[in-house]
Write a protein that holds these residues in place. Structure first.
Motif, PDB file in Angstrom:
ATOM      1  N   GLU A  23     -41.137  28.371   0.938  1.00 40.90           N
ATOM      2  CA  GLU A  23     -39.491  28.411   1.291  1.00 40.90           C
ATOM      3  C   GLU A  23     -39.616  27.290  -0.061  1.00 40.90           C
ATOM      4  O   GLU A  23     -38.783  26.448  -0.169  1.00 40.90           O
ATOM      5  CB  GLU A  23     -40.373  26.064   2.234  1.00 40.90           C
ATOM      6  CG  GLU A  23     -40.010  26.998   3.530  1.00 40.90           C
ATOM      7  CD  GLU A  23     -40.162  25.669   4.139  1.00 40.90           C
ATOM      8  OE1 GLU A  23     -40.284  24.559   3.643  1.00 40.90           O
ATOM      9  OE2 GLU A  23     -40.423  25.458   5.495  1.00 40.90           O
ATOM     10  N   GLN A  24     -38.350  28.568  -0.567  1.00 45.56           N
ATOM     11  CA  GLN A  24     -38.981  28.828  -2.111  1.00 45.56           C
ATOM     12  C   GLN A  24     -36.754  27.967  -2.205  1.00 45.56           C
ATOM     13  O   GLN A  24     -36.721  27.302  -3.585  1.00 45.56           O
ATOM     14  CB  GLN A  24     -38.505  29.541  -2.985  1.00 45.56           C
ATOM     15  CG  GLN A  24     -39.539  30.926  -2.575  1.00 45.56           C
ATOM     16  CD  GLN A  24     -40.627  30.220  -3.414  1.00 45.56           C
ATOM     17  OE1 GLN A  24     -40.548  29.941  -4.208  1.00 45.56           O
ATOM     18  NE2 GLN A  24     -42.001  30.819  -3.097  1.00 45.56           N
ATOM     19  N   GLU A  25     -36.789  27.744  -1.499  1.00 46.62           N
ATOM     20  CA  GLU A  25     -34.899  27.340  -1.429  1.00 46.62           C
ATOM     21  C   GLU A  25     -35.656  25.643  -1.670  1.00 46.62           C
ATOM     22  O   GLU A  25     -34.527  25.254  -2.295  1.00 46.62           O
ATOM     23  CB  GLU A  25     -34.081  27.451  -0.166  1.00 46.62           C
ATOM     24  CG  GLU A  25     -33.573  28.893  -0.768  1.00 46.62           C
ATOM     25  CD  GLU A  25     -35.054  30.242   0.503  1.00 46.62           C
ATOM     26  OE1 GLU A  25     -35.140  29.513   1.100  1.00 46.62           O
ATOM     27  OE2 GLU A  25     -34.207  31.098  -0.363  1.00 46.62           O
ATOM     28  N   LEU A  26     -35.913  25.801  -0.900  1.00 43.24           N
ATOM     29  CA  LEU A  26     -36.558  24.054  -0.452  1.00 43.24           C
ATOM     30  C   LEU A  26     -37.145  22.961  -1.948  1.00 43.24           C
ATOM     31  O   LEU A  26     -37.306  22.064  -2.115  1.00 43.24           O
ATOM     32  CB  LEU A  26     -37.244  23.223   1.253  1.00 43.24           C
ATOM     33  CG  LEU A  26     -37.504  22.217   0.955  1.00 43.24           C
ATOM     34  CD1 LEU A  26     -36.493  21.473   1.317  1.00 43.24           C
ATOM     35  CD2 LEU A  26     -39.482  22.132   2.704  1.00 43.24           C
ATOM     36  N   ALA A  27     -38.285  24.020  -2.146  1.00 42.76           N
ATOM     37  CA  ALA A  27     -39.322  23.736  -3.454  1.00 42.76           C
ATOM     38  C   ALA A  27     -38.074  23.151  -3.999  1.00 42.76           C
ATOM     39  O   ALA A  27     -38.023  22.659  -5.203  1.00 42.76           O
ATOM     40  CB  ALA A  27     -40.237  25.073  -3.587  1.00 42.76           C
ATOM     41  N   MET A  28     -37.349  24.708  -4.265  1.00 41.65           N
ATOM     42  CA  MET A  28     -36.501  25.005  -5.742  1.00 41.65           C
ATOM     43  C   MET A  28     -35.368  22.805  -4.990  1.00 41.65           C
ATOM     44  O   MET A  28     -34.728  22.507  -7.136  1.00 41.65           O
ATOM     45  CB  MET A  28     -34.943  25.724  -5.461  1.00 41.65           C
ATOM     46  CG  MET A  28     -34.225  25.634  -7.060  1.00 41.65           C
ATOM     47  SD  MET A  28     -35.482  25.654  -8.585  1.00 41.65           S
ATOM     48  CE  MET A  28     -35.501  27.222  -8.269  1.00 41.65           C
ATOM     49  N   ALA A  29     -34.698  23.067  -4.065  1.00 43.48           N
ATOM     50  CA  ALA A  29     -34.065  21.773  -4.119  1.00 43.48           C
ATOM     51  C   ALA A  29     -34.573  20.510  -4.381  1.00 43.48           C
ATOM     52  O   ALA A  29     -34.282  19.082  -5.114  1.00 43.48           O
ATOM     53  CB  ALA A  29     -33.764  21.486  -2.482  1.00 43.48           C
ATOM     54  N   LEU A  30     -36.023  20.796  -3.959  1.00 46.11           N
ATOM     55  CA  LEU A  30     -36.494  18.729  -4.478  1.00 46.11           C
ATOM     56  C   LEU A  30     -36.937  19.486  -5.682  1.00 46.11           C
ATOM     57  O   LEU A  30     -36.865  17.986  -6.248  1.00 46.11           O
ATOM     58  CB  LEU A  30     -38.186  19.788  -3.301  1.00 46.11           C
ATOM     59  CG  LEU A  30     -38.319  18.802  -2.125  1.00 46.11           C
ATOM     60  CD1 LEU A  30     -39.658  19.609  -1.344  1.00 46.11           C
ATOM     61  CD2 LEU A  30     -37.562  17.766  -1.208  1.00 46.11           C
ATOM     62  N   SER A  31     -37.143  19.895  -6.417  1.00 51.11           N
ATOM     63  CA  SER A  31     -37.692  20.123  -7.880  1.00 51.11           C
ATOM     64  C   SER A  31     -36.442  19.551  -8.527  1.00 51.11           C
ATOM     65  O   SER A  31     -35.742  18.900  -9.369  1.00 51.11           O
ATOM     66  CB  SER A  31     -38.124  21.418  -8.326  1.00 51.11           C
ATOM     67  OG  SER A  31     -39.389  22.016  -7.760  1.00 51.11           O
ATOM     68  N   ILE A  32     -34.978  20.304  -8.316  1.00 49.50           N
ATOM     69  CA  ILE A  32     -33.863  19.682  -8.825  1.00 49.50           C
ATOM     70  C   ILE A  32     -33.545  17.860  -8.577  1.00 49.50           C
ATOM     71  O   ILE A  32     -33.578  17.020  -9.689  1.00 49.50           O
ATOM     72  CB  ILE A  32     -32.217  20.524  -8.962  1.00 49.50           C
ATOM     73  CG1 ILE A  32     -32.708  22.025  -9.133  1.00 49.50           C
ATOM     74  CG2 ILE A  32     -31.409  19.467  -8.674  1.00 49.50           C
ATOM     75  CD1 ILE A  32     -32.175  22.834  -8.299  1.00 49.50           C
TER      76      ILE A  32
END
Length: 55
Positions: A23-32
């Motif tokens: 789930e790359q989109e979720l991982a990116m959102a959490l990272s941001i």
């Protein structure tokens, strides 16, 4: 760190779990979110420290 089966309580663990699930989109959102949180805390603490030094 804070990971229970199927449930997590930390942003870092949630990010790693999202990456592992693909789930790359979720991982990116959490990272941001984590990055912005760290930046905000740094700005607040730096401002508080500078106010203490200069009257």
């Amino acid at each position: 760190g804070g990971n229970l089966v199927g449930y997590t309580r930390t942003l870092t663990t949630a990010t790693v779990l999202a990456v592992n699930k693909g789930e790359q989109e979720l991982a990116m959102a959490l990272s941001i979110i984590l990055l912005l949180l760290a930046f905000f805390i740094t700005v607040v603490l730096t401002t508080a420290q500078q106010r203490g030094r200069c009257p």
